[in-house]
Design a protein around this motif. Structure first.
Motif, PDB file in Angstrom:
ATOM      1  N   ASP A 113      37.018 -78.094 -43.824  1.00 37.17           N
ATOM      2  CA  ASP A 113      37.117 -78.876 -45.065  1.00 37.17           C
ATOM      3  C   ASP A 113      35.776 -79.507 -45.412  1.00 37.17           C
ATOM      4  OD1 ASP A 113      39.822 -78.281 -45.289  1.00 37.17           O
ATOM      5  OD2 ASP A 113      40.478 -80.187 -44.422  1.00 37.17           O
ATOM      6  N   ASN A 114      35.076 -80.000 -44.410  1.00 40.82           N
ATOM      7  CA  ASN A 114      33.768 -80.613 -44.620  1.00 40.82           C
ATOM      8  C   ASN A 114      32.750 -79.591 -45.136  1.00 40.82           C
ATOM      9  OD1 ASN A 114      30.941 -81.197 -43.026  1.00 40.82           O
ATOM     10  ND2 ASN A 114      31.817 -83.056 -43.932  1.00 40.82           N
ATOM     11  N   ILE A 115      32.770 -78.402 -44.552  1.00 47.81           N
ATOM     12  CA  ILE A 115      31.853 -77.340 -44.999  1.00 47.81           C
ATOM     13  C   ILE A 115      32.133 -76.993 -46.457  1.00 47.81           C
ATOM     14  CG2 ILE A 115      31.253 -74.891 -44.721  1.00 47.81           C
ATOM     15  CD1 ILE A 115      31.636 -75.318 -41.663  1.00 47.81           C
ATOM     16  N   PHE A 116      33.404 -76.822 -46.805  1.00 46.02           N
ATOM     17  CA  PHE A 116      33.724 -76.441 -48.180  1.00 46.02           C
ATOM     18  C   PHE A 116      33.518 -77.575 -49.176  1.00 46.02           C
ATOM     19  CE2 PHE A 116      35.361 -72.434 -46.586  1.00 46.02           C
ATOM     20  CZ  PHE A 116      34.903 -71.583 -47.582  1.00 46.02           C
ATOM     21  N   GLU A 117      33.604 -78.801 -48.733  1.00 50.42           N
ATOM     22  CA  GLU A 117      33.279 -79.931 -49.611  1.00 50.42           C
ATOM     23  C   GLU A 117      31.795 -79.866 -50.005  1.00 50.42           C
ATOM     24  OE1 GLU A 117      32.783 -84.669 -48.993  1.00 50.42           O
ATOM     25  OE2 GLU A 117      34.650 -83.793 -48.232  1.00 50.42           O
ATOM     26  N   GLU A 118      30.943 -79.594 -49.017  1.00 55.82           N
ATOM     27  CA  GLU A 118      29.515 -79.451 -49.300  1.00 55.82           C
ATOM     28  C   GLU A 118      29.245 -78.212 -50.152  1.00 55.82           C
ATOM     29  OE1 GLU A 118      25.192 -79.017 -47.050  1.00 55.82           O
ATOM     30  OE2 GLU A 118      27.024 -78.927 -45.830  1.00 55.82           O
ATOM     31  N   TYR A 119      29.865 -77.106 -49.795  1.00 57.80           N
ATOM     32  CA  TYR A 119      29.699 -75.832 -50.508  1.00 57.80           C
ATOM     33  C   TYR A 119      30.029 -76.034 -51.988  1.00 57.80           C
ATOM     34  CZ  TYR A 119      30.068 -70.586 -50.454  1.00 57.80           C
ATOM     35  OH  TYR A 119      29.913 -69.234 -50.629  1.00 57.80           O
ATOM     36  N   GLU A 120      31.160 -76.676 -52.258  1.00 55.51           N
ATOM     37  CA  GLU A 120      31.579 -76.879 -53.648  1.00 55.51           C
ATOM     38  C   GLU A 120      30.610 -77.797 -54.404  1.00 55.51           C
ATOM     39  OE1 GLU A 120      35.673 -77.616 -56.131  1.00 55.51           O
ATOM     40  OE2 GLU A 120      35.530 -78.487 -54.130  1.00 55.51           O
ATOM     41  N   ALA A 121      30.134 -78.841 -53.743  1.00 58.00           N
ATOM     42  CA  ALA A 121      29.179 -79.751 -54.387  1.00 58.00           C
ATOM     43  C   ALA A 121      27.881 -79.025 -54.731  1.00 58.00           C
ATOM     44  CB  ALA A 121      28.897 -80.948 -53.478  1.00 58.00           C
ATOM     45  N   VAL A 122      27.389 -78.231 -53.800  1.00 54.01           N
ATOM     46  CA  VAL A 122      26.161 -77.464 -54.052  1.00 54.01           C
ATOM     47  C   VAL A 122      26.401 -76.453 -55.165  1.00 54.01           C
ATOM     48  CG1 VAL A 122      24.546 -75.797 -53.042  1.00 54.01           C
ATOM     49  CG2 VAL A 122      25.202 -77.831 -51.753  1.00 54.01           C
ATOM     50  N   ARG A 123      27.537 -75.770 -55.130  1.00 54.65           N
ATOM     51  CA  ARG A 123      27.831 -74.763 -56.157  1.00 54.65           C
ATOM     52  C   ARG A 123      27.909 -75.393 -57.542  1.00 54.65           C
ATOM     53  NH1 ARG A 123      29.398 -69.606 -55.662  1.00 54.65           N
ATOM     54  NH2 ARG A 123      27.679 -69.840 -54.187  1.00 54.65           N
ATOM     55  N   ASN A 124      28.612 -76.511 -57.647  1.00 62.23           N
ATOM     56  CA  ASN A 124      28.713 -77.182 -58.948  1.00 62.23           C
ATOM     57  C   ASN A 124      27.332 -77.623 -59.444  1.00 62.23           C
ATOM     58  OD1 ASN A 124      31.481 -76.816 -59.176  1.00 62.23           O
ATOM     59  ND2 ASN A 124      31.952 -78.771 -58.225  1.00 62.23           N
ATOM     60  N   SER A 125      26.509 -78.097 -58.535  1.00 64.85           N
ATOM     61  CA  SER A 125      25.148 -78.493 -58.890  1.00 64.85           C
ATOM     62  C   SER A 125      24.324 -77.296 -59.363  1.00 64.85           C
ATOM     63  CB  SER A 125      24.483 -79.163 -57.684  1.00 64.85           C
ATOM     64  OG  SER A 125      23.157 -79.503 -57.977  1.00 64.85           O
ATOM     65  N   THR A 126      24.464 -76.175 -58.677  1.00 64.22           N
ATOM     66  CA  THR A 126      23.744 -74.949 -59.056  1.00 64.22           C
ATOM     67  C   THR A 126      24.143 -74.500 -60.456  1.00 64.22           C
ATOM     68  OG1 THR A 126      23.535 -74.224 -56.769  1.00 64.22           O
ATOM     69  CG2 THR A 126      23.409 -72.508 -58.457  1.00 64.22           C
ATOM     70  N   ILE A 127      25.435 -74.469 -60.712  1.00 65.24           N
ATOM     71  CA  ILE A 127      25.921 -74.046 -62.028  1.00 65.24           C
ATOM     72  C   ILE A 127      25.418 -75.005 -63.101  1.00 65.24           C
ATOM     73  CG2 ILE A 127      28.000 -73.780 -63.456  1.00 65.24           C
ATOM     74  CD1 ILE A 127      29.389 -72.705 -60.845  1.00 65.24           C
ATOM     75  N   ALA A 128      25.481 -76.298 -62.841  1.00 64.29           N
ATOM     76  CA  ALA A 128      25.004 -77.283 -63.819  1.00 64.29           C
ATOM     77  C   ALA A 128      23.511 -77.119 -64.083  1.00 64.29           C
ATOM     78  CB  ALA A 128      25.309 -78.701 -63.333  1.00 64.29           C
ATOM     79  N   LEU A 129      22.738 -76.873 -63.035  1.00 68.93           N
ATOM     80  CA  LEU A 129      21.295 -76.666 -63.207  1.00 68.93           C
ATOM     81  C   LEU A 129      21.027 -75.497 -64.141  1.00 68.93           C
ATOM     82  CD1 LEU A 129      18.259 -77.036 -62.493  1.00 68.93           C
ATOM     83  CD2 LEU A 129      18.666 -75.462 -60.576  1.00 68.93           C
ATOM     84  N   PHE A 130      21.555 -74.332 -63.814  1.00 70.76           N
ATOM     85  CA  PHE A 130      21.280 -73.141 -64.617  1.00 70.76           C
ATOM     86  C   PHE A 130      21.870 -73.265 -66.020  1.00 70.76           C
ATOM     87  CE2 PHE A 130      20.480 -71.250 -60.411  1.00 70.76           C
ATOM     88  CZ  PHE A 130      19.254 -70.648 -60.664  1.00 70.76           C
ATOM     89  N   ASN A 131      23.027 -73.887 -66.146  1.00 72.49           N
ATOM     90  CA  ASN A 131      23.664 -74.034 -67.452  1.00 72.49           C
ATOM     91  C   ASN A 131      22.875 -74.968 -68.364  1.00 72.49           C
ATOM     92  OD1 ASN A 131      25.911 -73.082 -68.993  1.00 72.49           O
ATOM     93  ND2 ASN A 131      26.784 -75.141 -68.887  1.00 72.49           N
TER      94      ASN A 131
END
Length: 176
Positions: A113-131
């Motif tokens: 759960d901890n790994i996926f919490e970080e994964y999701e935060a990084v992914r959302n940040s990546t999408i927001a950056l490129f968008n």
């Protein structure tokens, strides 16, 4: 609404990245792909028994948990590169030692759960950056360690997605 980002062409990324680029479609929906793939991978990984997440198909190879954290680390680093290149940074970037990062991540001791919490935060940040980048930023070429690692911002978006798919396919082929 997520912006369309045309696929990078040869010459916009290092030679080694071709193995990632060939895994992706030309439809420009790379940000949607990043969102959808995160959910697909999360569902798949959670369907595996806990002991499988610690399995190594050879003694010196990474576990599935270590691969997941490697994907997160790589995404963070390549998103940072994209930010620097988008902002027209002229200084070259240094590389990173993925094996050292993996050792010091201690991923196998982390809760999924901890790994996926970080994964999701990084992914959302990546999408927001490129968008949020202006259109002209996607064509900017940045410099990594030597010209063999030069890439456009667009290519880095595709690198992140292709790198993730590469490892997901590798897990399915070698760990199950």
């Amino acid at each position: 609404m997520m912006k369309l980002i045309t696929k990078a062409k040869k010459g916009e990324y290092p030679e080694y990245a071709e193995m990632y680029m060939k895994l992706l479609s030309d439809d420009g929906l790379i940000l949607k792909h990043l969102k959808d793939n995160f959910l697909m991978i999360k569902d798949f990984i959670y369907s595996l028994p806990e002991e499988k997440l610690l399995h190594r198909y050879e003694e010196s190879k990474w576990s599935i948990k270590e691969i997941l954290v490697h994907i997160i680390d790589d995404e963070r680093i390549f998103s940072y590169r994209a930010l620097r290149f988008a902002r027209n940074e002229k200084l070259n970037l240094i590389g990173f030692d993925q094996d050292s990062y993996t050792i010091y991540s201690e991923a196998d001791k982390r809760d999924l759960d901890n790994i996926f919490e970080e994964y999701e935060a990084v992914r959302n940040s990546t999408i927001a950056l490129f968008n949020g980048l202006p259109e002209e930023a996607f064509d900017r070429m940045g410099h990594g360690t030597g010209t063999a690692n030069d890439a456009t911002v667009r290519a880095l978006a595709y690198h992140i997605a292709g790198h993730e798919l590469h490892h997901f396919n590798f897990i399915k082929e070698n760990y199950l």
